[in-house]
Design a protein around this motif. Structure first.
Motif, PDB file in Angstrom:
ATOM      1  N   LEU A  23       0.484  -1.361   0.555  1.00  0.00           N
ATOM      2  CA  LEU A  23       0.165  -0.047   0.032  1.00  0.00           C
ATOM      3  C   LEU A  23       0.786   1.440   0.098  1.00  0.00           C
ATOM      4  O   LEU A  23       0.451   2.085  -0.285  1.00  0.00           O
ATOM      5  N   GLU A  24       2.047   1.322   0.062  1.00  0.00           N
ATOM      6  CA  GLU A  24       3.541   2.509   0.066  1.00  0.00           C
ATOM      7  C   GLU A  24       3.188   2.603  -1.216  1.00  0.00           C
ATOM      8  O   GLU A  24       3.364   1.815  -2.631  1.00  0.00           O
ATOM      9  N   LYS A  25       2.763   3.548  -1.557  1.00  0.00           N
ATOM     10  CA  LYS A  25       2.770   4.093  -3.433  1.00  0.00           C
ATOM     11  C   LYS A  25       3.678   3.489  -4.140  1.00  0.00           C
ATOM     12  O   LYS A  25       3.427   3.485  -5.153  1.00  0.00           O
ATOM     13  N   ARG A  26       4.975   3.680  -3.703  1.00  0.00           N
ATOM     14  CA  ARG A  26       6.150   3.794  -4.753  1.00  0.00           C
ATOM     15  C   ARG A  26       5.997   2.308  -4.918  1.00  0.00           C
ATOM     16  O   ARG A  26       6.059   1.437  -5.832  1.00  0.00           O
ATOM     17  N   HIS A  27       5.981   1.017  -3.701  1.00  0.00           N
ATOM     18  CA  HIS A  27       6.043   0.136  -3.596  1.00  0.00           C
ATOM     19  C   HIS A  27       4.610  -0.851  -4.138  1.00  0.00           C
ATOM     20  O   HIS A  27       4.606  -1.300  -5.691  1.00  0.00           O
ATOM     21  N   TYR A  28       3.360   0.389  -4.193  1.00  0.00           N
ATOM     22  CA  TYR A  28       2.451  -0.010  -4.882  1.00  0.00           C
ATOM     23  C   TYR A  28       2.301   0.074  -6.637  1.00  0.00           C
ATOM     24  O   TYR A  28       1.821  -0.921  -7.048  1.00  0.00           O
ATOM     25  N   GLY A  29       3.366   0.747  -6.501  1.00  0.00           N
ATOM     26  CA  GLY A  29       3.100   1.175  -8.198  1.00  0.00           C
ATOM     27  C   GLY A  29       4.234  -0.083  -8.974  1.00  0.00           C
ATOM     28  O   GLY A  29       4.292  -0.226 -10.074  1.00  0.00           O
TER      29      GLY A  29
END
Length: 150
Positions: A92-98
């Motif tokens: 759910l962390e933005k960079r990891h999600y992307g």
């Protein structure tokens, strides 16, 4: 439990354990060791660190998400379980999600972990990860359902 930098500083003091250094050591050990049990233990530790948002930047810099993704295709059921657990914790962390949603192969590897022959923890972590990754945009774009669940 989520920890703030202030809490960690108070608990460990100015000269306490350097978390970034420790995570780097774990990551290097995982990559270098030939012992399967050591790999399992290290990946389990990294997956646990992926639960706390205070570690997200360090884990991103160390590219630990690649270790989790790689583990999803391992023949070792414990590495699969811990890799999926790490992804469920960090996705759910933005960079990891992307990053995780940037390639259909990553999603397919996660979907492949929903297999009745796999340990239940692996299946639950895979389902949890997929549920957390689905948004209106990628759901309606058929990103997650482009290939049949196996």
């Amino acid at each position: 439990m989520f920890q703030s930098k202030e809490y960690i500083l108070k608990k460990h003091g100015q000269n306490g354990t350097d978390r970034a250094y420790y995570l780097k050591q774990l990551t290097e050990e995982y990559k270098k060791t030939e012992k399967q049990e050591a790999k399992q233990q290290v990946l389990a530790n990294l997956a646990n660190f992926a639960y706390d948002p205070i570690n997200f930047n360090m884990l991103w810099d160390l590219q630990v998400v690649d270790l989790f993704l790689e583990a999803t295709t391992s023949k070792d059921p414990l590495l699969q379980e811990f890799g999926m657990g790490g992804l469920a914790n960090i996705c759910l962390e933005k960079r990891h999600y992307g990053y995780i949603t940037s390639k259909a192969s990553f999603i397919n590897n996660i979907k492949n972990c929903i297999d009745p022959t796999f340990p239940s923890n692996t299946i639950v972590n895979a389902m949890t990860t997929l549920m957390q990754l689905i948004t209106e945009e990628n759901y309606t774009g058929n990103f997650f359902f482009a290939s049949k669940l196996t």
